[in-house]
Design an enzyme around this catalytic site. Sequence first.
Site, PDB file in Angstrom:
ATOM      1  N   ASP A 333     -27.659 -11.414 -16.701  1.00 16.55           N
ATOM      2  CA  ASP A 333     -29.614 -10.340 -16.866  1.00 16.55           C
ATOM      3  C   ASP A 333     -30.364 -10.101 -15.754  1.00 16.55           C
ATOM      4  O   ASP A 333     -30.425 -11.158 -14.989  1.00 16.55           O
ATOM      5  CB  ASP A 333     -30.142 -11.648 -17.965  1.00 16.55           C
ATOM      6  CG  ASP A 333     -31.219 -11.431 -18.626  1.00 16.55           C
ATOM      7  OD1 ASP A 333     -31.679 -10.392 -18.884  1.00 16.55           O
ATOM      8  OD2 ASP A 333     -32.793 -11.670 -18.501  1.00 16.55           O
ATOM      9  N   GLU A 362     -27.622  -6.200 -15.346  1.00 19.04           N
ATOM     10  CA  GLU A 362     -28.518  -5.360 -15.727  1.00 19.04           C
ATOM     11  C   GLU A 362     -29.795  -4.562 -14.947  1.00 19.04           C
ATOM     12  O   GLU A 362     -30.305  -6.173 -14.871  1.00 19.04           O
ATOM     13  CB  GLU A 362     -29.356  -5.895 -16.891  1.00 19.04           C
ATOM     14  CG  GLU A 362     -30.036  -5.651 -18.173  1.00 19.04           C
ATOM     15  CD  GLU A 362     -31.679  -6.383 -18.317  1.00 19.04           C
ATOM     16  OE1 GLU A 362     -32.111  -5.964 -19.423  1.00 19.04           O
ATOM     17  OE2 GLU A 362     -31.480  -7.341 -18.209  1.00 19.04           O
TER      18      GLU A 362
END
Length: 617
Positions: A333, A362
């Site tokens: 993330d 990400e």
Amino acid sequence: MKKLLFTLLFAAFLLPAGAQKKTAPLFEHVEPPFWWTTMKDHSLQILLHNSKTNVADYGVTLSYPGVTLTEVRKVENPHYLFLYLTIGKETQPGMLSFVLTQGKKKFNLAYELKAKPNTSPRPALSSADVVYLLMPDRFANGDVKNDTVPGYYQGAHREQPNGRHGGDLKGIGDHLSYFADLGVTALWLNPVLENNQPKWSYHGYAFTDFYKVDGRFGTNEQYKQLIDQCHAKGLGMIQDMVANHIGNEHWLFKDLPEKSWVHQFPVFTKSNFRGSAMSDPYAAKEDVVKMNTGWFDGHMPDLDQTNPLLATYLIQNSLWWIGYAGLDGIRMDTYPYPDKEFMSQYARRVTDEFPSVYLVGEVWINAVATSAYYQKGMINRDGYQSYLPSLTDFALHGSIPAALGEKEGYDTGLARLYFLLSQDFIYPDANHLLTFLDNHDLSRFSNSVGKDPAKFKLGLTFLLTTRGIPQLYYGTELQLDSDGQGDAGLRRDFPGGWPGDKVNSFTGEGLTTEQADVLGYTRKLLNWRKSNPTFKGGRLVHYVPENNVYVYFRTLGDSRVMVVLNGSEKEVALNTGRFAGSLTGATRGVDVITGKTIDNLATLVLGPRSSLVLELH
Ligand code: CA
């Protein structure tokens, strides 16, 4: 919470020497819970913690052939001790027995060194794969007994858009055939680790325990079993991880080992969410610092990965999950938000230990150059060296609805995709990027194209036939929309996942004609893609779009695919003379959707806003 602590799967028990019966675990946390003898890096850091004891008072010794206790480190908070081990090459698996002394008291702590990590039987993820992203709380409720679990702030309240809805690992496991039939080849679950937060815990991005699956999803053991079942069906599993922040209910935050594990501010300071600042040659230092150290949200304290103990803790945590569960991949993330040297170190270590594990970051930046900055192999002028093999292709994501929604021009309409891909020279490996139409944070693709089924199918066809590793978001195969309030609209329950659902995607019951059509189309295209060798790294050649018709070819060895996207409002009779260089030798094409053979490749007829995918023979 107390009950949770006692039922911790891997809680280590400290027994006074010679004691017959078990007493309360004197360490609430021993992390990682076990390790392996065969890791390439021979060092190991073990965290010991008890929020009610001055653990720092313990003297620690160890005697085990091949293993050296190199350091016992105390930190600011006496509730912690950090043990450092060197595990020699020839070390045999077995139980270490640490001897802990406190005054005249003596304890033993058992710690297991296993032979070797579990590994996936699947080949490493590649552009031959298609990843299916789903939100575990919102996919299927397979076990109503875990909807409410004692010790957790939130139970299931399906009527609350931002509450928990009861989805779980069992619900996912019950529908593995659905994924396999759909034709996707790997699952990415939004985080499954414990998020015992009073609000919004369903999304999973505020961990309260790095080593434990959330009890409302299931247990660590159930998670591992689910992955084994996935592997038996040929499906890979990607685990979602977060190194940037934790939940403010995390036990680490409530009893910090050192203040410096979290970025501290006199007043609450948020990140400026400008990932671009991390590579911007003109960025003001203040902006970089704020981007990097500001908190993601009030309930998500920002971790300071420049603390070497924390850095090691986070890296070992990912390695442990890979080796425990036999993961196929990790999705990290908020990749540009943690300390970037740390992320480089993290990616290097994870891919060194597990070269076949797919690591995707990400990188939510809608620009090609800024994204490429983070891919492994990129030579950056500022000297930054990244080891991240794959990242999310937000630049492509943003271009697709734009290309389908605007009038054609020199660089607009489908030409927008052509120009976007023409910048791929900058990526060390563009075919290894994760491509997508939508995800849990974005408007659903149906909304992005004004709920136009023709544009929807065009976008889907492009995603599944251009370069990259495509990722589908659960429900996109039904053209689900994201109508509704904010995030809740993006993360609605999957139809059929709850007992009594009137619409059921698993059985097809209650689907509209349009939904059934899109589902059938997606299934057809995915299953064809899965069986076609071209996508395992095939070359892409594309032609300048004319009249909003975009033509490209994928080739690998003898396998050839021609894709025609007609973005115009008109039916076209496409003279293929311009593509002779790619069509050489082909005498017929098979339409992969209808199965019909086209013998005359000289002129191809396409309806308004439609596509044609041909296997060339
Ligand atoms: Ca449940």
